[in-house]
Write a protein that holds these residues in place. Structure first.
Motif, PDB file in Angstrom:
ATOM      1  N   HIS A   1      31.846 -17.854  15.409  1.00 49.67           N
ATOM      2  CA  HIS A   1      30.489 -18.043  15.917  1.00 49.67           C
ATOM      3  C   HIS A   1      30.066 -19.404  15.381  1.00 49.67           C
ATOM      4  CE1 HIS A   1      26.366 -16.497  17.061  1.00 49.67           C
ATOM      5  NE2 HIS A   1      26.129 -17.667  16.488  1.00 49.67           N
TER       6      HIS A   1
ATOM      7  N   ARG B   1      27.837  -1.566  18.807  1.00 48.15           N
ATOM      8  CA  ARG B   1      26.961  -1.185  17.689  1.00 48.15           C
ATOM      9  C   ARG B   1      27.217   0.235  17.180  1.00 48.15           C
ATOM     10  NH1 ARG B   1      24.378  -5.590  17.942  1.00 48.15           N
ATOM     11  NH2 ARG B   1      23.122  -6.431  19.654  1.00 48.15           N
TER      12      ARG B   1
ATOM     13  N   ALA C   1      18.273 -11.385  19.041  1.00 48.78           N
ATOM     14  CA  ALA C   1      18.984 -12.084  20.111  1.00 48.78           C
ATOM     15  C   ALA C   1      20.054 -11.166  20.692  1.00 48.78           C
ATOM     16  CB  ALA C   1      19.631 -13.349  19.559  1.00 48.78           C
ATOM     17  N   GLY C   2      20.218 -11.209  22.010  1.00 44.79           N
ATOM     18  CA  GLY C   2      21.286 -10.432  22.635  1.00 44.79           C
ATOM     19  C   GLY C   2      20.761  -9.577  23.764  1.00 44.79           C
TER      20      GLY C   2
ATOM     21  N   HIS D   1      19.652  -4.710  22.576  1.00 46.79           N
ATOM     22  CA  HIS D   1      18.617  -4.229  21.653  1.00 46.79           C
ATOM     23  C   HIS D   1      17.650  -3.399  22.489  1.00 46.79           C
ATOM     24  CE1 HIS D   1      20.029  -7.008  18.530  1.00 46.79           C
ATOM     25  NE2 HIS D   1      20.199  -7.884  19.516  1.00 46.79           N
TER      26      HIS D   1
ATOM     27  N   VAL E   1      19.393 -15.135  23.384  1.00 50.04           N
ATOM     28  CA  VAL E   1      20.729 -14.786  22.929  1.00 50.04           C
ATOM     29  C   VAL E   1      21.220 -15.947  22.077  1.00 50.04           C
ATOM     30  CG1 VAL E   1      21.603 -15.669  25.150  1.00 50.04           C
ATOM     31  CG2 VAL E   1      23.076 -14.248  23.764  1.00 50.04           C
ATOM     32  N   TYR E   2      22.007 -15.640  21.037  1.00 49.80           N
ATOM     33  CA  TYR E   2      22.565 -16.711  20.187  1.00 49.80           C
ATOM     34  C   TYR E   2      24.030 -16.908  20.514  1.00 49.80           C
ATOM     35  CZ  TYR E   2      18.452 -16.473  17.129  1.00 49.80           C
ATOM     36  OH  TYR E   2      17.180 -16.503  16.612  1.00 49.80           O
TER      37      TYR E   2
END
Ligand code: DOR
Ligand code: ZN
Length: 463
Positions: free
Chosen positions: A199, A65, A346-347, A332, A300-301
């Motif tokens: 993805h 990030r 998500a994550g 996050h 999570v995705y």
């Protein structure tokens, strides 16, 4: 001084053999491997008696990030976390700000990351359809490790940032690519010869089901799962495989989470197509049942699915359908993760716990240590065309080495993580087998859990 670093008496592990020898490092490369002592002194000497020496472990899927959301995580912290977890190279995902859509932004990102890198790093490029098809060949020349497409996501017109909850009435937003545009993107990526990571979640299906289900069972993980069902992954993998067959793109399915996905990938491979796949620890070690205990941090995705999916993914690992395991490190803040399951992001962290969890799987007999070397080092290096510079212990290879103690016991604790936002589903997990020393470009950066060297990582580009 003849050598920079000598590692004595360790058991070297490759995917096909295990043997005891000394490793001699000079100028960041493995200069000699010998069962007998060679003459000459060294600046650093490691006694690895009783320990196993693995080619440096690679995490191909990390969202640090940096830039964009450095209040959640940044490259200084994520690469410390990597080193602490025995990882010597990470590949950074391109959904940053700026996003990695042009050569100019790629170069900016190299400059941004270089001085903070405690481990070596590659950088993914992003595919935005018509917006950057023309940039894919130049990005390839510049050195991106592969290309990623967030299938079904819209894009902000001005910043090119991904839009996570798209609706048609949004302004300044470019709608997700239609299948025609995606097909053209596949053709363009095919020309680059690089891996094309997708993805794979069908957003039309998810948006439709979310509208139906969101109001009903607000906090139930299984209701949430019903809004992002296995079918969502199956549909997109199926379309992706069909487009790869047609265009010759080197399709790579990111974070496989379903039995249906594994089956489709296996069938395409059996037909002879070069389709590859990865999975992540959360799909190997968690199921929907764990939500009761762990709660929203495990969102999570793609979502963690069911026991039958977990079993199919292990089968995929064991028969080679899935060629490597990576973290999808995506932290996050704890404030952001604390809230309604449907709306929180998500994550979670992953780069620091990837190798410990896989070593624990070795201790439980789920995989062998040689298999772990294939899954976390040799296979990802080959997939992204950085082998034999990375992914192996050979004379001439980069001196990236992970030393592990198979008997060391460890309890994962949230507060011990090196990431800026400490978010993990594995708090309290008891591990047997830990990375105890991380060597990057010949220099020890982590010993017994402590970061002991300044950033020295370098950009990795495919050959
Ligand atoms: O859970 C996820 N988080 N999955 C993704 O694909 C993106 C990631 C993020 O960047 O937060
Ligand atoms: Zn990801």
């Amino acid at each position: 001084m003849r050598w920079d670093h000598i590692i004595r008496n360790g058991e070297i592990v490759t995917p096909s053999a295990t043997y005891t020898a000394n490793i001699y490092i000079k100028d960041g490369k493995i200069a000699a491997i010998n069962e007998e002592e060679l003459n000459g002194d060294a600046k650093e000497i490691t006694d690895a008696s009783g320990l196993h020496i693995l080619p440096g472990l690679i995490d191909t899927h990390v969202h640090s990030r940096d830039g964009g959301a450095t209040y959640k995580e940044d490259f200084y912290h994520s690469t410390q976390a990597a080193a602490a977890g025995g990882i010597t190279t990470i590949f950074e995902m391109p959904n940053t700000n700026p996003t990695i859509n042009t050569v100019e932004n790629f170069k900016k990102q190299v400059n941004n990351l270089q001085s903070k890198a405690h481990v070596n790093f590659g950088i993914w490029g992003i595919c935005l359809g018509d917006l950057n098809n023309k940039d894919l060949l130049p990005l390839t020349e510049a050195g991106v490790i592969g290309f990623k497409y967030f299938w079904g996501y819209a894009v902000n017109k001005n910043t090119f940032q991904l839009v996570y909850n798209y609706s048609e009435d949004m302004v300044d937003v470019i709608a997700p690519c239609d299948d025609g545009q995606v097909f053209e993107m596949f053709e363009e990526v095919a020309k680059t010869g690089r891996s094309f990571g997708i993805h794979a979640e069908n957003s039309d299906l998810i948006n439709h089901l979310t509208k139906q289900l969101e109001q009903k069972d607000a906090d139930d993980y299984n209701a949430f799962l019903a809004s992002r069902p296995n079918l969502a992954e199956e549909l997109t993998i199926q379309t992706g495989i069909a487009m790869a067959k047609q265009t010759g793109a080197r399709l790579h399915i990111l974070h496989v989470s379903t039995a249906e996905g594994v089956k489709l990938i296996r069938e395409a491979q059996q037909e002879g197509y070069p389709i590859t796949a990865e999975t992540c620890p959360h799909y190997l070690f968690l199921t929907n049942e764990d939500y009761r205990e762990i709660g929203p941090v495990m969102k999570v995705y793609p979502l963690v699915k069911f026991k039958k999916d977990q079993e199919a993914i292990w089968e995929g690992i064991n028969d080679g359908t899935i060629s490597f395991v990576c973290s999808d490190h995506a932290p996050h803040t704890s404030e952001e993760k604390d809230g309604d399951l449907w709306t929180i992001p998500a994550g979670m962290c992953g780069v620091e716990t990837l190798a410990p969890l896989m070593l624990n799987a070795v201790s439980e007999g789920k995989i062998t240590l040689q298999q772990l070397v294939a899954l976390l080092s040799e296979n990802p290096a080959k997939q992204f065309d950085v082998y034999p510079q990375k992914g192996t212990i050979q004379v001439g290879s980069d001196a990236d080495i992970t030393i592990v103690n198979l008997n060391k016991r460890h309890v994962i604790k949230t507060e011990d993580l090196h990431s800026k936002s400490k978010i993990t589903a594995y708090d309290g997990f008891e591990i047997t087998g830990m990375p105890v020393q991380t060597i990057v470009n010949g220099t020890t950066v982590m010993k017994n859990g402590d970061i002991i060297f300044k950033p020295l990582g370098e950009l990795v580009t495919p050959k």
